[in-house]
Design a protein around this motif. Structure first.
Motif, PDB file in Angstrom:
ATOM      1  N   LYS A  80     -19.389  45.693  61.452  1.00  0.00           N
ATOM      2  CA  LYS A  80     -20.019  46.686  62.328  1.00  0.00           C
ATOM      3  C   LYS A  80     -21.115  47.450  61.584  1.00  0.00           C
ATOM      4  CE  LYS A  80     -15.937  47.350  65.257  1.00  0.00           C
ATOM      5  NZ  LYS A  80     -14.892  48.306  65.722  1.00  0.00           N
ATOM      6  N   THR A  81     -20.841  47.770  60.327  1.00  0.00           N
ATOM      7  CA  THR A  81     -21.842  48.463  59.517  1.00  0.00           C
ATOM      8  C   THR A  81     -23.125  47.652  59.414  1.00  0.00           C
ATOM      9  OG1 THR A  81     -20.203  49.649  58.177  1.00  0.00           O
ATOM     10  CG2 THR A  81     -22.355  49.262  57.175  1.00  0.00           C
ATOM     11  N   ALA A  82     -22.974  46.353  59.149  1.00  0.00           N
ATOM     12  CA  ALA A  82     -24.130  45.490  58.921  1.00  0.00           C
ATOM     13  C   ALA A  82     -24.915  45.207  60.188  1.00  0.00           C
ATOM     14  CB  ALA A  82     -23.675  44.175  58.297  1.00  0.00           C
ATOM     15  N   THR A  83     -24.295  45.399  61.337  1.00  0.00           N
ATOM     16  CA  THR A  83     -24.939  45.021  62.597  1.00  0.00           C
ATOM     17  C   THR A  83     -25.329  46.229  63.445  1.00  0.00           C
ATOM     18  OG1 THR A  83     -22.733  44.685  63.570  1.00  0.00           O
ATOM     19  CG2 THR A  83     -23.860  42.747  62.685  1.00  0.00           C
ATOM     20  N   GLY A  84     -25.605  47.355  62.777  1.00  0.00           N
ATOM     21  CA  GLY A  84     -26.204  48.484  63.462  1.00  0.00           C
ATOM     22  C   GLY A  84     -25.278  49.594  63.881  1.00  0.00           C
ATOM     23  N   LEU A 534     -33.667  46.762  47.069  1.00  0.00           N
ATOM     24  CA  LEU A 534     -34.098  45.453  47.545  1.00  0.00           C
ATOM     25  C   LEU A 534     -33.931  45.367  49.056  1.00  0.00           C
ATOM     26  CD1 LEU A 534     -32.708  42.994  44.842  1.00  0.00           C
ATOM     27  CD2 LEU A 534     -34.960  44.051  44.995  1.00  0.00           C
ATOM     28  N   ASN A 535     -34.419  44.294  49.647  1.00  0.00           N
ATOM     29  CA  ASN A 535     -34.317  44.092  51.088  1.00  0.00           C
ATOM     30  C   ASN A 535     -32.852  43.999  51.494  1.00  0.00           C
ATOM     31  OD1 ASN A 535     -34.600  43.422  53.771  1.00  0.00           O
ATOM     32  ND2 ASN A 535     -35.646  41.486  53.409  1.00  0.00           N
ATOM     33  N   ILE A 536     -32.409  44.916  52.330  1.00  0.00           N
ATOM     34  CA  ILE A 536     -31.011  44.913  52.766  1.00  0.00           C
ATOM     35  C   ILE A 536     -30.848  44.301  54.156  1.00  0.00           C
ATOM     36  CG2 ILE A 536     -30.230  46.818  51.336  1.00  0.00           C
ATOM     37  CD1 ILE A 536     -30.767  48.743  53.587  1.00  0.00           C
ATOM     38  N   ASN A 537     -31.938  43.772  54.697  1.00  0.00           N
ATOM     39  CA  ASN A 537     -31.886  43.182  56.037  1.00  0.00           C
ATOM     40  C   ASN A 537     -32.038  41.669  56.038  1.00  0.00           C
ATOM     41  OD1 ASN A 537     -31.349  45.211  58.013  1.00  0.00           O
ATOM     42  ND2 ASN A 537     -33.312  46.132  57.506  1.00  0.00           N
ATOM     43  N   VAL A 538     -31.664  41.038  54.943  1.00  0.00           N
ATOM     44  CA  VAL A 538     -31.689  39.575  54.889  1.00  0.00           C
ATOM     45  C   VAL A 538     -30.557  39.037  55.766  1.00  0.00           C
ATOM     46  CG1 VAL A 538     -31.442  37.547  53.419  1.00  0.00           C
ATOM     47  CG2 VAL A 538     -32.684  39.565  52.581  1.00  0.00           C
ATOM     48  N   ALA A 539     -30.900  38.208  56.745  1.00  0.00           N
ATOM     49  CA  ALA A 539     -29.914  37.684  57.691  1.00  0.00           C
ATOM     50  C   ALA A 539     -28.951  36.733  56.988  1.00  0.00           C
ATOM     51  CB  ALA A 539     -30.608  36.966  58.838  1.00  0.00           C
ATOM     52  N   ALA A 540     -27.688  36.769  57.435  1.00  0.00           N
ATOM     53  CA  ALA A 540     -26.672  35.864  56.897  1.00  0.00           C
ATOM     54  C   ALA A 540     -26.828  34.490  57.530  1.00  0.00           C
ATOM     55  CB  ALA A 540     -25.284  36.418  57.178  1.00  0.00           C
ATOM     56  N   LYS A 541     -26.775  33.445  56.677  1.00  0.00           N
ATOM     57  CA  LYS A 541     -26.943  32.078  57.135  1.00  0.00           C
ATOM     58  C   LYS A 541     -25.699  31.248  56.830  1.00  0.00           C
ATOM     59  CE  LYS A 541     -30.594  31.666  54.590  1.00  0.00           C
ATOM     60  NZ  LYS A 541     -31.824  31.177  53.902  1.00  0.00           N
ATOM     61  N   GLY A 542     -25.551  30.146  57.553  1.00  0.00           N
ATOM     62  CA  GLY A 542     -24.463  29.218  57.327  1.00  0.00           C
ATOM     63  C   GLY A 542     -24.976  27.792  57.314  1.00  0.00           C
ATOM     64  N   ILE A 543     -24.020  26.842  57.329  1.00  0.00           N
ATOM     65  CA  ILE A 543     -24.381  25.429  57.324  1.00  0.00           C
ATOM     66  C   ILE A 543     -23.573  24.692  58.387  1.00  0.00           C
ATOM     67  CG2 ILE A 543     -22.680  24.636  55.621  1.00  0.00           C
ATOM     68  CD1 ILE A 543     -26.364  23.632  55.541  1.00  0.00           C
ATOM     69  N   SER A 544     -24.245  23.873  59.165  1.00  0.00           N
ATOM     70  CA  SER A 544     -23.574  23.017  60.149  1.00  0.00           C
ATOM     71  C   SER A 544     -23.672  21.585  59.647  1.00  0.00           C
ATOM     72  CB  SER A 544     -24.239  23.151  61.518  1.00  0.00           C
ATOM     73  OG  SER A 544     -23.623  22.282  62.451  1.00  0.00           O
ATOM     74  N   ARG A 558     -28.838  41.343  59.955  1.00  0.00           N
ATOM     75  CA  ARG A 558     -28.507  42.628  59.355  1.00  0.00           C
ATOM     76  C   ARG A 558     -29.428  43.678  59.968  1.00  0.00           C
ATOM     77  NH1 ARG A 558     -24.471  40.683  58.710  1.00  0.00           N
ATOM     78  NH2 ARG A 558     -23.547  39.775  56.836  1.00  0.00           N
ATOM     79  N   LEU A 559     -28.844  44.796  60.395  1.00  0.00           N
ATOM     80  CA  LEU A 559     -29.610  45.820  61.112  1.00  0.00           C
ATOM     81  C   LEU A 559     -29.465  47.172  60.413  1.00  0.00           C
ATOM     82  CD1 LEU A 559     -28.640  44.827  64.779  1.00  0.00           C
ATOM     83  CD2 LEU A 559     -30.761  44.270  63.555  1.00  0.00           C
ATOM     84  N   TYR A 560     -30.139  47.298  59.289  1.00  0.00           N
ATOM     85  CA  TYR A 560     -30.147  48.545  58.540  1.00  0.00           C
ATOM     86  C   TYR A 560     -31.505  49.243  58.697  1.00  0.00           C
ATOM     87  CZ  TYR A 560     -25.974  46.862  56.038  1.00  0.00           C
ATOM     88  OH  TYR A 560     -24.714  46.408  55.713  1.00  0.00           O
ATOM     89  N   GLU A 561     -31.481  50.569  58.625  1.00  0.00           N
ATOM     90  CA  GLU A 561     -32.709  51.357  58.596  1.00  0.00           C
ATOM     91  C   GLU A 561     -33.091  51.621  57.142  1.00  0.00           C
ATOM     92  OE1 GLU A 561     -34.370  52.126  61.243  1.00  0.00           O
ATOM     93  OE2 GLU A 561     -32.904  51.602  62.795  1.00  0.00           O
ATOM     94  N   ASN A 562     -34.354  51.941  56.916  1.00  0.00           N
ATOM     95  CA  ASN A 562     -34.837  52.146  55.549  1.00  0.00           C
ATOM     96  C   ASN A 562     -34.097  53.267  54.822  1.00  0.00           C
ATOM     97  OD1 ASN A 562     -36.698  50.076  55.639  1.00  0.00           O
ATOM     98  ND2 ASN A 562     -38.374  51.382  56.342  1.00  0.00           N
ATOM     99  N   PHE A 563     -33.684  54.298  55.553  1.00  0.00           N
ATOM    100  CA  PHE A 563     -33.029  55.425  54.897  1.00  0.00           C
ATOM    101  C   PHE A 563     -31.617  55.081  54.432  1.00  0.00           C
ATOM    102  CE2 PHE A 563     -32.175  56.011  59.472  1.00  0.00           C
ATOM    103  CZ  PHE A 563     -30.782  56.135  59.485  1.00  0.00           C
TER     104      PHE A 563
END
Length: 587
Positions: A80-84, A534-544, A558-563
């Motif tokens: 929940k934290t990571a998604t806004g 560093l950039n804290i909004n790098v999206a999480a990826k997986g492998i299919s 990832r939905l973080y604000e700059n502050f």
């Protein structure tokens, strides 16, 4: 008639008894704080409350809030934290209440420790008092670190603020409307507490064999038996001088980092010096534990005698039988919930066995066989498709068309990324309901590898990749030892490391990556990204994976604000106390 009289008598007795209780409250088992002066066990209970509140007593797995991992548990607070949904009201990183409660207990202890009769012999009582006060100072510094890590930040004035500094116990008559001290003032207080702990504590606890081994401070008046009674092996796992020094190194690394440096006078050179002292006392890079990156395995944990540590561990919790970690994180085939799923981002961060990053032209990385000839830590820490796991060495099929529930997104307990957690888990745990077993575990509070990497980071910034300051080892030496231990670059002389050792910026990237790999899932990545800014909004990826074809997939933004490089002061505290200034951006 007699029966009726007896009934009335009983009722009357109960009635008058109830009236008496109503007007004369029953005695309660609540002791006044002064009682501790004559009851040392009660006084020590104040100190032990500090130990019970150490955040590292359990693993948070807050990697889920970073690009290292996601969770298949939709109610996970870090998800929940990571998604806004991170707010000053809903803050899973909050340390305000826990740490200030611990500090209150420790301040109470320090206020009365000198008055307590710790032993009938005054000389032994003095030693007990010294030791436990040293523990309290070390613990208070630790909780200050956690408060700063979670709540220090930039105010609307642009100043980096810390937290209120509380050094005396509070009571009902205290003024709780404290102002936040500057970050630098908090660091100075932390350093002062560490210095006091160093002066009072032994480097380690252990029995001595002769009176001549009694430290100079107590020599001549104390014999070996009395010394062992206070500072002997029985007290292993408690705060020591060595542990206090490691806490200082951890805090200094944070203070010297980009997010805090403008509000701190701690330099990279100081941070390197503090970590270097801990490493030097352990034999330098040559003292690195060959099993240090698998310290949680059977061959290490089960062989530990009471209170002892392997060379990798500076401080740990006590051992205990459990299978709860495995229940949470084993794949479904092994009767687990598969809760934490490492990302493709993290998998890609593991280099090849020859030491080159997978995107380097010299790496020989094969996209159609991506797990072949990789850094051995990859398959040690993460279950990839086809790897075996569990007591029965079950092959785990994570493909999109897997015939088992281990496959990608098969059921709610399946992986969302194509990977499962392996690190920290005992593979000899059996969760089969018909024959389930538990195994010994402990939590590492501070590892030597953390100290090695702290030194490498700070030394590189202070003196460059091969600079040594006052020590006999450099950032390059440390990283070489860590990679060699892991089996990286051992067959070819690690040419990638040799290449970057002449470039401070490239060495910085390598050190940060080694820190990401070595400390993954132990509660570091979330804080590292923020202190490095560093950039804290790098999206999480997986492998299919399907028909031997590997397709990278998006998993979670990832939905973080700059502050949000800095955490909030709890909303309820700001609401109650007008002197508490909130960090910028938070309500």
């Amino acid at each position: 008639m007699m029966k009726r009289i007896l009934t009335i008598a009983i009722l009357s007795s109960l009635l008058f008894s109830s009236c008496e209780d109503m007007f004369e409250p029953a005695l309660e088992n609540n002791l006044e704080i002064e009682t501790a002066n004559s009851r040392p066990l009660y006084a020590q209970g104040l100190l032990l409350n500090g130990y019970n509140r150490i955040p590292a007593n359990s693993y948070s797995f807050d990697d889920v809030a970073t690009d290292n991992a996601v969770s298949n548990d939709k109610s996970n607070t870090y998800l929940k934290t990571a998604t806004g949904q991170w707010t000053s009201i809903n803050n899973p990183f909050d340390q305000w209440r826990n740490s200030y409660a611990a500090i209150q207990y420790l301040n109470n202890f320090l206020s009365l420790s000198d008055k307590v009769e710790w032993a009938l012999d005054p000389k032994v009582s003095t030693m007990f008092n010294d030791r436990m006060k040293g523990e309290a100072y070390g613990l208070r510094a630790l909780f200050m670190f956690h408060l700063l890590q979670s709540h220090a930040g930039k105010s609307s004035t642009g100043e980096i603020l810390g937290v209120p500094i509380l050094l005396t116990p509070e009571d009902v008559n205290s003024d709780f409307n404290h102002s936040r001290a500057p970050f630098e003032a908090c660091m100075l207080q932390l350093y002062d507490d560490i210095k006091k702990a160093e002066d009072l504590l032994p480097m380690d606890y252990g029995d001595i064999g002769a009176d001549s081994q009694v430290p100079v401070k107590y020599a001549g008046t104390i014999n070996k038996d009395d010394y062992n009674r206070v500072f002997g092996a029985y007290f292993k796992l408690r705060m020591t001088k060595r542990i206090a020094q490691a806490i200082r190194a951890r805090a200094a690394l944070m203070a010297a980092s980009p997010a805090y440096s403008e509000g701190s006078k701690t330099t990279w050179e100081q941070a390197a010096t503090y970590a270097g002292q801990v490493i030097q006392a352990k034999g330098g890079p040559s003292g690195i534990d060959p099993k240090g990156f698998t310290w949680y395995n059977k061959d290490v944990v089960d062989g530990l005698t009471s209170g002892s540590n392997p060379a990798e561990i500076l401080w740990r919790t006590d051992k205990g039988n459990s299978n709860s970690m495995e229940q949470d994180h084993f794949p479904p085939t092994l009767f687990g919930r598969g809760r934490l799923n490492p990302t493709q981002n993290l998998v890609d961060a593991f280099p090849m066995e020859n030491g080159y990053p997978i995107d380097d032209a010299n790496s020989a990385y094969n996209k159609t066989n991506p797990y072949d000839k990789r850094d051995p830590r990859l398959k040690t820490y993460i279950i990839v498709n086809g790897a075996t796991a569990g007591v029965s060495n079950t092959a785990i099929n994570t493909t999109a068309n897997s015939p088992t529930n281990d496959g990608l997104n098969k059921v709610e307990t399946s992986t969302r990324t194509g990977y499962y957690l392996k690190k920290l888990l005992r593979q000899d745990v059996n969760l089969n309901p018909s024959s389930s077993t538990q195994q010994m575990h402990f939590n590492a509070r501070i590892r030597m590898t953390e100290m090695y990497l702290a030194y490498a980071e700070a030394a590189n910034e202070a003196w460059g990749p091969t600079g040594m300051g006052t020590f006999t080892f450099s950032a390059y030496d440390i990283i070489k030892a860590i990679r060699r231990r892991a089996g990286v670059g051992t067959n070819n002389g690690d040419p990638y490391l040799e290449q970057v050792k002449n470039n401070k910026d490239q060495m910085r990237q390598l050190i940060r990556n080694e820190r990401r790999l070595e400390l993954c899932f132990e509660g570091f990545r979330f804080w590292d990204l923020r202190r490095w800014k560093l950039n804290i909004n790098v999206a999480a990826k997986g492998i299919s994976i399907s028909n031997n074809s590997y397709t990278e997939i998006p998993v979670e933004n990832r939905l973080y604000e700059n502050f949000m490089y800095y955490g909030p002061i709890p909303y309820s505290e700001v609401l109650k106390y007008s002197n508490l200034i909130q960090n910028i951006g938070w309500n």
